[in-house]
Motif scaffolding. Structure first.
Motif, short mmCIF file in Angstrom:
data_model
loop_
_atom_site.label_atom_id
_atom_site.label_comp_id
_atom_site.label_asym_id
_atom_site.label_seq_id
_atom_site.Cartn_x
_atom_site.Cartn_y
_atom_site.Cartn_z
N PRO A 22 0.79 -1.24 0.00
CA PRO A 22 0.00 0.00 0.00
C PRO A 22 0.81 1.28 0.00
CG PRO A 22 -1.01 -1.59 1.45
CD PRO A 22 0.26 -2.22 0.96
N ASP B 83 -2.19 4.85 5.95
CA ASP B 83 -1.32 3.68 5.79
C ASP B 83 -0.27 3.63 6.89
OD1 ASP B 83 0.08 1.46 4.21
OD2 ASP B 83 1.62 3.03 4.27
N LEU C 298 -5.52 -3.04 4.86
CA LEU C 298 -5.23 -2.34 3.60
C LEU C 298 -4.88 -3.37 2.52
CD1 LEU C 298 -3.24 0.79 4.83
CD2 LEU C 298 -5.55 0.72 3.91
N VAL D 258 -7.09 -0.47 -1.17
CA VAL D 258 -6.21 0.59 -1.67
C VAL D 258 -6.78 1.17 -2.97
CG1 VAL D 258 -3.92 1.08 -2.63
CG2 VAL D 258 -4.14 -0.29 -0.55
#
Length: 315
Positions: A61, A124, A139, A144
């Motif tokens: 991510p 993140d 994530l 994402v």
């Protein structure tokens, strides 16, 4: 040309961009750092995209968001610099009315997208540091992608009224824009009508976007710093903070000049026009140049991939 600029018209076919009024004699010299910044931005951001694509270990991510930021920076700087350089180098100041509105849209749209991507990057870092064991499950790639799509749609939809409102105003005084690009307020101020709708809407968007985004980033980093200072050893704290330092530098490079440019445009009536326009260019050109440099220097995986790339070319 000067006679036609002041005649009565309601739908000008072209606008005239003055570049940086008061510094016309220095346009060629000013173009040198602008051209250098643009070259570094293009090379740096394309390098980031290439490295992330070629290095499987970077398919996570943080680097996906970094790629989104790189694309945003490329589009943003390319929306401004080529036309600015034609003004500075060739004194070609005309820009088609529709092209001006398109440039206006791209500049404000991708600035808004960039701000949203910073929020996603802060999210993140928050998940990676505060919930490290759940990072890969929270994530995921689809999440994402949805966050990235949300940032694109947010920027696209919030800025869409800008050119539509600007197009409906009658322009009956002048088509001369005292700027180096089609900045929204600089354009609509030329209208011979009550532009309160455009002015209040752009002000609301600016406060909504910058206010919410800065608030979200601040909350994320308060939680991150609390988690960092609760770590047992100094080395662990320094190492963890190092993973966030590049992001913090990029955020400061984006928001501080942007806030200064916004405040001087709205409230800095005593600020010289040429200084305001220089700051408006710095705000849009410096972050795209600095972002790949900061991440390239501070991120070990990117540095290592770059070194391997040059080593293989050398051998």
């Amino acid at each position: 040309m000067s006679d036609s600029n002041m005649t009565d018209f309601t739908n000008p076919s072209t606008f005239i961009l003055l570049g940086i009024p008061g510094l016309e004699a220095a346009h060629v010299w000013i173009s040198i750092p602008i051209c250098a910044m643009y070259t570094i931005a293009v090379l740096g951001n394309f390098t980031i995209l290439f490295i992330v694509k070629m290095e499987p270990s970077l398919h996570e991510p943080m680097y996906y968001f970094l790629c989104m930021l790189a694309v945003t920076d490329l589009v943003l700087s390319t929306s401004i610099v080529p036309k600015t350089l034609t003004i500075f180098w060739f004194n070609y100041r005309e820009i088609d009315f529709s092209a001006c509105l398109i440039q206006m849209y791209f500049i404000h749209c991708f600035s808004t997208m960039g701000s949203g991507i910073f929020v996603a990057m802060a999210l993140d870092r928050y998940v990676a540091i505060c919930h490290p064991l759940r990072h890969s499950t929270i994530l995921t790639n689809p999440v994402v992608a949805k966050i990235g799509l949300a940032m694109v749609l947010r920027g696209g939809m919030l800025i869409l009224p800008y050119p539509f409102l600007a197009r409906q105003w009658p322009y009956c005084r002048t088509n001369i824009i005292s700027h180096s690009y089609c900045e929204h307020i600089a354009v609509v101020k030329l209208a011979c009508a009550d532009i309160s709708v455009s002015s209040y809407y752009s002000l609301s968007v600016a406060f909504l976007v910058m206010g919410l985004d800065v608030f979200s980033i601040t909350v994320s980093y308060i939680q991150i710093l609390r988690a960092i200072f609760s770590l047992p050893t100094k080395d662990a704290r320094l190492k963890t903070f190092g993973t966030c330092s590049s992001h913090l530098c990029v955020i400061l490079a984006f928001y501080i000049p942007g806030l200064f440019s916004f405040l001087t445009h709205r409230f800095g009536h005593n600020v010289p026009l040429h200084f305001h326009i220089l700051m408006a260019n710095v705000y849009l050109l410096v972050p795209p140049m600095l972002n790949p440099i900061i991440y390239g220097v501070s991120t070990k995986q990117i540095r290592d991939r770059l070194l391997r790339l040059f080593t293989h070319k050398g051998t």
